[in-house]
Design a protein around this motif. Structure first.
Motif, short mmCIF file in Angstrom:
data_model
loop_
_atom_site.label_atom_id
_atom_site.label_comp_id
_atom_site.label_asym_id
_atom_site.label_seq_id
_atom_site.Cartn_x
_atom_site.Cartn_y
_atom_site.Cartn_z
N SER A 1 -41.84 18.59 0.27
CA SER A 1 -42.02 16.95 0.61
C SER A 1 -41.74 16.32 1.47
CB SER A 1 -43.61 17.32 -0.70
OG SER A 1 -42.29 17.04 -1.55
N ASP A 2 -40.20 16.31 0.53
CA ASP A 2 -39.16 15.73 0.62
C ASP A 2 -38.39 16.39 1.60
OD1 ASP A 2 -39.91 13.65 -1.80
OD2 ASP A 2 -38.54 15.55 -2.82
N GLY A 3 -38.61 16.94 2.47
CA GLY A 3 -38.18 17.07 3.55
C GLY A 3 -37.41 18.53 3.22
N PRO A 4 -36.60 19.25 3.85
CA PRO A 4 -36.21 20.87 3.74
C PRO A 4 -35.19 21.04 2.80
CG PRO A 4 -36.66 20.38 6.51
CD PRO A 4 -36.08 18.53 5.76
N GLU A 5 -34.98 21.38 2.42
CA GLU A 5 -34.25 22.32 1.10
C GLU A 5 -32.86 22.64 1.99
OE1 GLU A 5 -33.16 22.41 -3.03
OE2 GLU A 5 -34.63 20.77 -1.81
N ARG A 6 -31.54 22.64 2.10
CA ARG A 6 -30.35 23.51 1.79
C ARG A 6 -30.38 23.73 0.71
NH1 ARG A 6 -26.38 23.81 5.68
NH2 ARG A 6 -27.48 22.72 6.94
N ILE A 7 -30.21 25.60 1.36
CA ILE A 7 -29.48 26.53 -0.49
C ILE A 7 -27.39 26.85 0.50
CG2 ILE A 7 -29.40 28.00 -1.50
CD1 ILE A 7 -31.63 26.11 -1.69
N ALA A 8 -26.75 26.49 -0.24
CA ALA A 8 -25.27 26.20 0.67
C ALA A 8 -24.63 27.15 -0.61
CB ALA A 8 -24.60 25.54 1.15
N ALA A 9 -23.50 28.47 -0.06
CA ALA A 9 -23.40 28.94 -1.35
C ALA A 9 -21.75 28.99 -0.13
CB ALA A 9 -23.56 30.72 -1.71
N LYS A 10 -20.83 29.31 -0.96
CA LYS A 10 -19.49 30.35 -0.21
C LYS A 10 -19.58 31.42 -1.17
CE LYS A 10 -16.86 26.47 0.22
NZ LYS A 10 -16.94 26.43 1.82
N LEU B 1 -34.72 25.84 3.99
CA LEU B 1 -36.12 26.30 3.92
C LEU B 1 -36.60 24.81 4.08
CD1 LEU B 1 -35.71 26.99 -0.21
CD2 LEU B 1 -35.98 29.05 2.14
N MET B 2 -38.12 25.34 5.18
CA MET B 2 -38.91 24.05 5.70
C MET B 2 -39.96 24.92 5.89
SD MET B 2 -36.96 24.37 9.03
CE MET B 2 -35.24 23.47 8.31
N THR B 3 -40.68 23.56 6.45
CA THR B 3 -41.82 23.88 6.65
C THR B 3 -42.28 24.71 8.15
OG1 THR B 3 -42.91 22.22 7.22
CG2 THR B 3 -43.34 22.61 4.64
N GLU B 4 -43.05 24.64 8.31
CA GLU B 4 -43.69 25.27 9.97
C GLU B 4 -43.45 24.08 10.70
OE1 GLU B 4 -43.81 27.65 12.98
OE2 GLU B 4 -44.43 28.17 10.79
N ARG B 5 -43.61 22.63 10.37
CA ARG B 5 -43.78 21.34 11.01
C ARG B 5 -42.08 20.79 11.03
NH1 ARG B 5 -42.68 16.13 9.35
NH2 ARG B 5 -43.82 16.70 6.82
N GLN B 6 -41.46 21.40 9.86
CA GLN B 6 -40.12 20.72 9.86
C GLN B 6 -39.01 21.95 10.70
OE1 GLN B 6 -39.85 21.05 5.75
NE2 GLN B 6 -40.64 19.12 4.76
N LEU B 7 -39.28 22.73 11.41
CA LEU B 7 -38.98 23.52 12.02
C LEU B 7 -38.94 23.38 13.23
CD1 LEU B 7 -37.03 26.53 12.27
CD2 LEU B 7 -39.45 27.88 12.43
N ASP B 8 -40.23 22.90 13.36
CA ASP B 8 -40.25 22.38 14.75
C ASP B 8 -40.00 21.19 15.20
OD1 ASP B 8 -42.14 24.66 15.45
OD2 ASP B 8 -44.54 23.23 14.71
N GLU B 9 -39.56 20.91 14.31
CA GLU B 9 -38.90 18.96 14.35
C GLU B 9 -37.37 19.34 14.34
OE1 GLU B 9 -39.86 16.98 10.81
OE2 GLU B 9 -41.94 15.98 12.02
N ALA B 10 -36.83 20.41 13.86
CA ALA B 10 -35.74 20.93 13.34
C ALA B 10 -35.33 21.08 15.28
CB ALA B 10 -35.23 21.81 12.40
N ARG B 11 -36.16 21.97 15.65
CA ARG B 11 -36.01 23.03 17.28
C ARG B 11 -35.68 22.26 18.47
NH1 ARG B 11 -40.00 28.85 16.30
NH2 ARG B 11 -38.63 29.32 15.35
#
Length: 189
Positions: free
Chosen positions: A80-89, A124-134
C-alpha cells in the motif's frame, strides 16, 4: 432392514462425517492461527535489511527444527506504500527467495540463478502498480528487474542461504542479512 444393515449404514455415515469434519478443521486452522509466520514476521522492526530468523544452534528461533546449514532471514512487505524492492548480490552460496501472502501461501519463488551480472533485483507490486510501471518504462532501456505481482498487499519474503559446510555458516548469515528490502523509489514515481 436388518440390525446388521443398520449398523453398517450408521458406521459408514459416522466415518464419512468424521472425515469431512477432519478436512474442514485442517483447512480452516491456518485462518485461526494466532502465531502464524506472518504474525511473527509482521512484528519485526522495519529495517532496510532482512532480519535473521534462524540463529545458529537453533537458539531463540520459532522455526520448527531449523536446519543448521541454512541461514534463514525474512522481511515483511506492505504494497500500500508502493512497490517493494528486494535486492541481493549473489556469491558462491546458494541464495533463494520465496514470496508468501499474509496467510502463508507461497506465490513466487526464485533462486540466485535469475541474477544478472551478480545482482538480483525483485520488485513486488500490485497489478495497478505494474500497469503504472509499464506505462513509465523507456523502450530503449528496458528494466532488468524481476517484477512480480503479489496477490495481496501484505505478505513476507523468506530468504534462505545454504552453507555447504559448518565453517561457511557465518558467511551464509552475512549474505542473508545483506539482502535489502525497501520501498522502490524508482517504481513509485
Amino acid at each position: 432392514m436388518r440390525l446388521f444393515g443398520r449398523f453398517v449404514i450408521a458406521t459408514l455415515s459416522g466415518l464419512v462425517l468424521a472425515a469431512a469434519v477432519h478436512v474442514v478443521v485442517v483447512l480452516a486452522s491456518p485462518r485461526f492461527a494466532t502465531e502464524s509466520a506472518f504474525a511473527r514476521i509482521e512484528v519485526m522492526p522495519l529495517a532496510e535489511k532482512a532480519q535473521i530468523v534462524s540463529p545458529p544452534g537453533g537458539e531463540n528461533t520459532w522455526l520448527p527444527l531449523p536446519d543448521p546449514a541454512v541461514a534463514v532471514a525474512a522481511c515483511p512487505f506492505d504494497l500500500s506504500d508502493g512497490p517493494e524492492r528486494i535486492a541481493a548480490k549473489t556469491g558462491p552460496l546458494l541464495l533463494s527467495f520465496s514470496m508468501h501472502t499474509s496467510t502463508g501461501g507461497v506465490f513466487f519463488a526464485v533462486t540466485d540463478k535469475a541474477a544478472v551480472r551478480g545482482e538480483l533485483a525483485i520488485v513486488l507490486m500490485t497489478e495497478r502498480q505494474l500497469d503504472e510501471a509499464r506505462a513509465g518504462d523507456d523502450e530503449d532501456a528496458p528494466s532488468r528487474d524481476v517484477r512480480i505481482v503479489a496477490p495481496d498487499e501484505e505478505g513476507y519474503v523468506v530468504i534462505r542461504v545454504v552453507a555447504p559446510t559448518p565453517s561457511l555458516r557465518a558467511q551464509a548469515e552475512e549474505a542473508a542479512k545483506a539482502v535489502s528490502c525497501t520501498i522502490d523509489q524508482d517504481e513509485e514515481e
